[in-house]
Design a protein around this motif. Sequence first.
Motif, PDB file in Angstrom:
ATOM      1  N   LEU A 186     -14.314   2.451  -9.259  1.00  0.00           N
ATOM      2  CA  LEU A 186     -14.351   2.514  -7.838  1.00  0.00           C
ATOM      3  C   LEU A 186     -14.121   1.318  -6.972  1.00  0.00           C
ATOM      4  O   LEU A 186     -13.608   1.548  -5.687  1.00  0.00           O
ATOM      5  CB  LEU A 186     -15.856   3.171  -7.449  1.00  0.00           C
ATOM      6  CG  LEU A 186     -16.190   4.404  -7.836  1.00  0.00           C
ATOM      7  CD1 LEU A 186     -17.706   4.780  -7.543  1.00  0.00           C
ATOM      8  CD2 LEU A 186     -15.440   5.476  -7.429  1.00  0.00           C
ATOM      9  N   MET A 187     -14.184   0.270  -7.713  1.00  0.00           N
ATOM     10  CA  MET A 187     -13.719  -1.072  -7.035  1.00  0.00           C
ATOM     11  C   MET A 187     -12.023  -0.947  -6.593  1.00  0.00           C
ATOM     12  O   MET A 187     -11.761  -1.586  -5.595  1.00  0.00           O
ATOM     13  CB  MET A 187     -14.029  -2.233  -7.818  1.00  0.00           C
ATOM     14  CG  MET A 187     -15.441  -2.808  -7.709  1.00  0.00           C
ATOM     15  SD  MET A 187     -15.777  -3.741  -6.268  1.00  0.00           S
ATOM     16  CE  MET A 187     -16.674  -2.268  -5.329  1.00  0.00           C
ATOM     17  N   VAL A 188     -11.538  -0.033  -7.585  1.00  0.00           N
ATOM     18  CA  VAL A 188      -9.962  -0.138  -7.074  1.00  0.00           C
ATOM     19  C   VAL A 188      -9.688   1.289  -6.724  1.00  0.00           C
ATOM     20  O   VAL A 188      -9.229   1.577  -5.707  1.00  0.00           O
ATOM     21  CB  VAL A 188      -9.314  -0.130  -8.546  1.00  0.00           C
ATOM     22  CG1 VAL A 188      -7.903   0.084  -8.536  1.00  0.00           C
ATOM     23  CG2 VAL A 188      -9.552  -1.572  -9.192  1.00  0.00           C
ATOM     24  N   ASN A 199      -8.447  -6.691   5.007  1.00  0.00           N
ATOM     25  CA  ASN A 199      -7.492  -7.648   5.156  1.00  0.00           C
ATOM     26  C   ASN A 199      -6.419  -7.108   6.549  1.00  0.00           C
ATOM     27  O   ASN A 199      -6.014  -7.997   7.224  1.00  0.00           O
ATOM     28  CB  ASN A 199      -6.356  -7.112   4.055  1.00  0.00           C
ATOM     29  CG  ASN A 199      -6.824  -7.290   2.694  1.00  0.00           C
ATOM     30  OD1 ASN A 199      -7.800  -8.155   2.513  1.00  0.00           O
ATOM     31  ND2 ASN A 199      -6.333  -6.896   1.614  1.00  0.00           N
ATOM     32  N   TRP A 200      -6.548  -5.834   7.025  1.00  0.00           N
ATOM     33  CA  TRP A 200      -5.479  -5.579   8.123  1.00  0.00           C
ATOM     34  C   TRP A 200      -6.313  -6.001   9.276  1.00  0.00           C
ATOM     35  O   TRP A 200      -5.755  -6.569  10.110  1.00  0.00           O
ATOM     36  CB  TRP A 200      -5.376  -3.932   8.085  1.00  0.00           C
ATOM     37  CG  TRP A 200      -4.690  -3.491   9.045  1.00  0.00           C
ATOM     38  CD1 TRP A 200      -3.277  -3.716   9.556  1.00  0.00           C
ATOM     39  CD2 TRP A 200      -5.254  -2.389   9.860  1.00  0.00           C
ATOM     40  NE1 TRP A 200      -2.990  -2.853  10.492  1.00  0.00           N
ATOM     41  CE2 TRP A 200      -4.010  -2.064  10.902  1.00  0.00           C
ATOM     42  CE3 TRP A 200      -6.525  -1.625  10.047  1.00  0.00           C
ATOM     43  CZ2 TRP A 200      -4.293  -1.097  11.785  1.00  0.00           C
ATOM     44  CZ3 TRP A 200      -6.521  -0.653  10.851  1.00  0.00           C
ATOM     45  CH2 TRP A 200      -5.646  -0.196  11.833  1.00  0.00           C
ATOM     46  N   TRP A 201      -7.623  -5.703   9.212  1.00  0.00           N
ATOM     47  CA  TRP A 201      -8.270  -6.101  10.336  1.00  0.00           C
ATOM     48  C   TRP A 201      -8.463  -7.777  10.706  1.00  0.00           C
ATOM     49  O   TRP A 201      -8.270  -8.075  11.981  1.00  0.00           O
ATOM     50  CB  TRP A 201      -9.839  -5.652  10.291  1.00  0.00           C
ATOM     51  CG  TRP A 201      -9.895  -4.074  10.627  1.00  0.00           C
ATOM     52  CD1 TRP A 201      -9.572  -3.172  11.469  1.00  0.00           C
ATOM     53  CD2 TRP A 201     -11.070  -3.393  10.021  1.00  0.00           C
ATOM     54  NE1 TRP A 201     -10.010  -2.074  11.462  1.00  0.00           N
ATOM     55  CE2 TRP A 201     -10.922  -1.876  10.791  1.00  0.00           C
ATOM     56  CE3 TRP A 201     -12.051  -3.526   9.000  1.00  0.00           C
ATOM     57  CZ2 TRP A 201     -11.785  -0.910  10.177  1.00  0.00           C
ATOM     58  CZ3 TRP A 201     -12.809  -2.550   8.647  1.00  0.00           C
ATOM     59  CH2 TRP A 201     -12.581  -1.211   9.321  1.00  0.00           C
ATOM     60  N   ARG A 411      -2.066  -6.468  -2.133  1.00  0.00           N
ATOM     61  CA  ARG A 411      -3.185  -7.347  -1.491  1.00  0.00           C
ATOM     62  C   ARG A 411      -4.657  -6.388  -1.575  1.00  0.00           C
ATOM     63  O   ARG A 411      -5.903  -6.991  -1.654  1.00  0.00           O
ATOM     64  CB  ARG A 411      -2.747  -7.741  -0.384  1.00  0.00           C
ATOM     65  CG  ARG A 411      -1.876  -8.902  -0.289  1.00  0.00           C
ATOM     66  CD  ARG A 411      -1.545  -9.450   0.992  1.00  0.00           C
ATOM     67  NE  ARG A 411      -0.601 -10.451   1.167  1.00  0.00           N
ATOM     68  CZ  ARG A 411       0.407 -10.909   1.881  1.00  0.00           C
ATOM     69  NH1 ARG A 411       0.461 -10.062   3.148  1.00  0.00           N
ATOM     70  NH2 ARG A 411       1.173 -11.848   1.891  1.00  0.00           N
ATOM     71  N   SER A 412      -4.441  -5.048  -1.479  1.00  0.00           N
ATOM     72  CA  SER A 412      -5.823  -4.440  -1.240  1.00  0.00           C
ATOM     73  C   SER A 412      -6.442  -4.234  -2.783  1.00  0.00           C
ATOM     74  O   SER A 412      -7.647  -4.078  -2.988  1.00  0.00           O
ATOM     75  CB  SER A 412      -5.374  -2.969  -1.006  1.00  0.00           C
ATOM     76  OG  SER A 412      -4.665  -1.927  -1.828  1.00  0.00           O
TER      77      SER A 412
END
Length: 437
Positions: A186-188, A199-201, A411-412
């Motif tokens: 679930l981490m991935v 990352n986006w925020w 990156r995610s």
Amino acid sequence: MTSGTARRRCALVGLGARAQLFTEALTGPYADRVELVGFCDVNAHRMAVHNDWLGTSVPAYPAEEFGLMLRRERVDLVVVCSVDRTHDTYIVQALEAGCDVVTEKPMTTDADRARRILDARRRTGREVRVAFNYRYNPVHSAVRECLAAGEIGEVGSVHFEWLLDLRHGADYFRRWHREKANSGGLMVHKATHHFDLVNWWLGSEPETVYARGGLFFYGDEAGRRRGLARPYARAHGSPAADDDPFAVHLADSPVLTSLYLDAEHEDGYHRDQNVFAPGVTIEDDMAVLVDYACGATLTYHLTAYAPWEGYRIAFNGSAGRLELLVEESTWTRPEARSNGTSAVLHGAVAHDTAGRTELLLRRSWEPPRELKVATGEGGHGGGDARMLADLFGDPVPDPLHRAADATDGARSLVTGLAANRSFRTGLPVRARDVLVV
């Protein structure tokens, strides 16, 4: 993704439940821009089911003939919805054949596969888009706008709690996702959405990750310890599963029957495994601490056995605090049987148990102010529809930079992959030691 007025020739690989979002879009609102010319899957029955649902006769190819399909059908766009561990195989082959790619999240499941995709993207010059529909949820866009406008000043820390309820959370432990080799855990598979949002925020990327996680609720040992275990391997045909609230009964749902139960004779895949049976290798309770390049920290927790579904996020800044609460369901009904029309068992399908969404701005020295955000129809507050329009519709300005490419996809993954390593070692992990993007 589209350019000019010529219809792009599109193939879709992986015809499970998630593929329906794309097949209906490609043969419906975007049929004037994209022509669906090929299906590819390990299971011929599932491809036939999608053709039956759509009333189409899209050519169907077995997985080993993926390359042949690309050539014969003159494909220039591939949508990847297969099992996570196979994403890189199809993405790389499509790029090398001169195709652009849209892939479901996660882009892939480990660092080596991510490097293969990034290398192929650089070599071929083709485009990879990752279907991060959460970026398109209006409330998530409002968060980005608020932070970018400096409403709370410089962000010092983020607190992020995600809760999967006993319906949605359990479903990951019935399916192929229960094996980490398939999904990355679930981490991935799940948290890649959440780490991408952060990352986006923040407009930043992780530098160091420390995490702790384990199998607390599901699995055979926990099931025996709490008296929840039932003596069956899969629910279909098992009397012990009849009144088990954790079981899914495929035969009760025409959709699940056609897509999975009737397809078992080809590949032996069981969509209805016992969540308390042996064989679970993923975690269900995970805590993560992340240092970001911008100087902010993230504390994140994912729970897969909560009594309600939703999430809480708070940003602490030099000039205030921004808080988001999303209650997708306020509680979970103990339904042992389901005749739903969807193949996706999700907490967002909550009906009378649905909760609320609240975005609250607390600026320093000021009373709190709720920021009202209009949501749309469809999944994820209208995010699914907005994402599909961006992927397949007419190009429009994207000032929030919601479109995610292979770099964003990689990156995610970094935080989740580093967290998995930290689970094993008990030590902090530097992001660059996992994957350099």
